[in-house]
Design a protein around this motif. Structure first.
Motif, short mmCIF file in Angstrom:
data_model
loop_
_atom_site.label_atom_id
_atom_site.label_comp_id
_atom_site.label_asym_id
_atom_site.label_seq_id
_atom_site.Cartn_x
_atom_site.Cartn_y
_atom_site.Cartn_z
N GLU A 148 0.86 -1.21 0.04
CA GLU A 148 0.09 0.11 0.15
C GLU A 148 0.76 1.33 -0.15
N LYS A 149 2.39 1.31 -0.01
CA LYS A 149 3.00 2.27 -0.15
C LYS A 149 2.87 2.82 -1.37
N ASP A 150 2.70 2.14 -2.30
CA ASP A 150 2.28 2.47 -3.87
C ASP A 150 0.63 2.63 -3.97
N PHE A 151 0.26 3.26 -3.24
CA PHE A 151 -1.29 3.23 -3.12
C PHE A 151 -1.81 3.66 -4.25
N GLN A 152 -1.41 4.52 -5.15
CA GLN A 152 -1.91 4.79 -6.51
C GLN A 152 -1.86 3.77 -7.47
N GLN A 153 -0.55 2.99 -7.45
CA GLN A 153 -0.24 2.01 -8.27
C GLN A 153 -1.34 0.66 -7.97
N LEU A 154 -1.63 0.57 -6.68
CA LEU A 154 -2.43 -0.65 -6.33
C LEU A 154 -4.15 -0.16 -6.67
N LEU A 261 -6.79 10.18 2.05
CA LEU A 261 -5.53 9.80 1.82
C LEU A 261 -4.81 11.01 1.65
N ALA A 262 -3.64 11.07 2.55
CA ALA A 262 -2.67 11.94 2.48
C ALA A 262 -1.34 11.13 1.75
N ALA A 263 -1.01 11.87 0.61
CA ALA A 263 -0.12 11.29 -0.18
C ALA A 263 0.96 12.16 -0.77
N THR A 264 2.31 11.67 -0.49
CA THR A 264 3.36 12.74 -0.88
C THR A 264 4.65 11.97 -1.72
N ALA A 265 5.14 12.72 -2.38
CA ALA A 265 6.39 12.37 -2.98
C ALA A 265 7.41 13.69 -2.68
N VAL A 266 8.43 13.12 -2.20
CA VAL A 266 9.62 13.99 -1.71
C VAL A 266 10.88 13.75 -2.36
N PHE A 267 11.69 14.78 -2.95
CA PHE A 267 13.19 14.48 -3.20
C PHE A 267 13.77 14.76 -2.03
N ILE A 268 14.80 13.84 -1.64
CA ILE A 268 15.69 13.99 -0.43
C ILE A 268 16.84 14.06 -1.01
N GLY A 269 17.66 14.95 -1.34
CA GLY A 269 18.65 15.14 -2.22
C GLY A 269 18.21 14.79 -3.53
N LYS A 270 18.81 13.80 -4.37
CA LYS A 270 18.36 13.36 -5.48
C LYS A 270 17.50 12.05 -5.68
N THR A 271 17.09 11.61 -4.42
CA THR A 271 16.36 10.19 -4.28
C THR A 271 14.97 10.59 -4.09
N ARG A 272 14.08 10.24 -4.93
CA ARG A 272 12.62 10.55 -4.84
C ARG A 272 11.86 9.66 -4.01
N LEU A 273 11.51 10.05 -2.82
CA LEU A 273 10.70 8.78 -1.90
C LEU A 273 9.26 9.18 -1.86
N ILE A 274 8.63 8.22 -1.70
CA ILE A 274 7.09 8.26 -1.48
C ILE A 274 6.26 7.65 -0.49
N ASP A 275 5.35 8.36 0.12
CA ASP A 275 4.77 7.85 1.35
C ASP A 275 3.29 8.30 1.44
N ASN A 276 2.47 7.54 2.28
CA ASN A 276 1.04 7.95 2.41
C ASN A 276 0.46 7.49 3.89
N MET A 277 -0.53 8.15 4.07
CA MET A 277 -1.30 7.72 5.42
C MET A 277 -2.76 8.14 5.19
N ILE A 278 -3.68 6.97 5.82
CA ILE A 278 -4.94 7.35 5.82
C ILE A 278 -5.36 8.45 6.95
N ILE A 279 -5.84 9.39 6.76
CA ILE A 279 -6.20 10.32 8.06
C ILE A 279 -7.79 10.37 8.02
N GLY A 280 -8.21 10.62 9.23
CA GLY A 280 -9.66 11.07 9.39
C GLY A 280 -10.43 9.87 9.84
N GLU A 281 -9.84 8.70 9.92
CA GLU A 281 -10.58 7.57 10.56
C GLU A 281 -11.21 7.57 11.84
#
Length: 281
Positions: A148-154, A261-281
């Motif tokens: 589920e880290k790749d929530f959109q892909q799923l 769904l709160a979802a984000t992609a962030v570059f840390i230096g040159k590396t792109r990381l994704i993460d997400n979290m269900i909020i409001g439950e």
């Protein structure tokens, strides 16, 4: 741990299993496996008689040539992890095996690919849909497992599998995190020690807005502004996107009414990381 390279070999093996009445689970990966992948393989092993794990870095889903060329790999380490988690066969084809000369067919989807990663990586999900469709037709599993880290892909894989009547049950599995909260990812290996420490700003931002919603804040713009402010305090962090969307449609929302769904992609230096979290439950 047996590694099969050709489509004909893996089809022959799976047909042999199925002729004996065995169920087949499938875990598609791009290799450089970690505990998150291990959890998928373990679940597949617990629910199926045999498990196939594919290791294939799919060139059609990369929009950055350097990202493709520097994607980490360690097949020997992958073999040990897969064997320990209950996998039975590794399917590790070459790009030429998957996309031979003259290959001209792509699988695309409308709607679900427009936001989040799809908005900043044009063509990415066309590549994902194409390779996963091919893998499903090659392996013909009963069940396939995705994190589920790749929530959109799923969500996209569930959609096209249903739309195209592909007889595979798609099973999503929870995000596996490091002890300090960082979502496990093969890309974490590209981080320096300092970058690894600073990457925690991502989960910190997600936790902040989850708490804000719990305390009564529902305005999405306010939540996004606070998350972006938090991430921007880290000097090497560059936000690709931070969105709050409906978890079923992936469409943007203005107010968190129930779960979102709160979802984000962030570059840390040159590396792109994704993460997400269900909020409001």
């Amino acid at each position: 741990m047996e590694v099969l390279r050709s489509i004909s070999e893996i089809k022959e093996k799976v047909n042999e299993w199925k002729s004996n009445g065995l169920s087949v689970g499938f875990v598609p990966t791009m290799g450089y496996l970690h505990a998150g992948h291990k959890s998928l393989i373990e679940k597949a092993s617990s629910e199926n008689d045999r498990v196939v794990v594919s290791v294939f870095v799919n060139p059609k889903q990369f929009d950055n040539e350097n990202d493709l060329e520097t994607y980490p790999s360690n097949l020997q380490g992958d073999k040990a992890l897969i064997a320990g988690a209950g996998g039975d066969i590794i399917f590790a084809p070459t790009a030429a095996e998957m996309y031979p000369d003259g290959f001209a067919t792509l699988v695309d989807i409308e709607g679900l690919d427009k936001e989040l990663c799809g908005a900043t990586r044009p063509g990415h999900f066309r590549g994902v849909c194409t390779v996963v469709t091919k893998l499903f037709l090659i392996v013909t599993p009963d069940r396939a497992y995705f994190g589920e880290k790749d929530f959109q892909q799923l969500a996209i894989i569930k959609r096209f599998t249903k739309d195209l009547n592909i007889p595979v049950e798609i099973i999503g599995c929870p995000i596996v995190r490091e002890e300090d909260g960082l979502a496990m990812s093969s890309r974490n290996a590209k981080l320096s020690e300092e970058e690894r420490r600073k990457a925690l700003i991502i989960i910190e931002a997600l936790n902040i807005i989850k708490e804000m919603v719990y305390q009564g804040t529902s305005d999405v713009e306010e939540l996004k502004k606070e998350a972006s402010r938090k991430i921007s305090t880290m000097d090497i962090a560059k936000i690709d996107y931070f969105e709050i969307v409906d978890p079923d449609t992936l469409e943007k929302i203005d107010v968190v009414k129930e779960k979102a769904l709160a979802a984000t992609a962030v570059f840390i230096g040159k590396t792109r990381l994704i993460d997400n979290m269900i909020i409001g439950e």
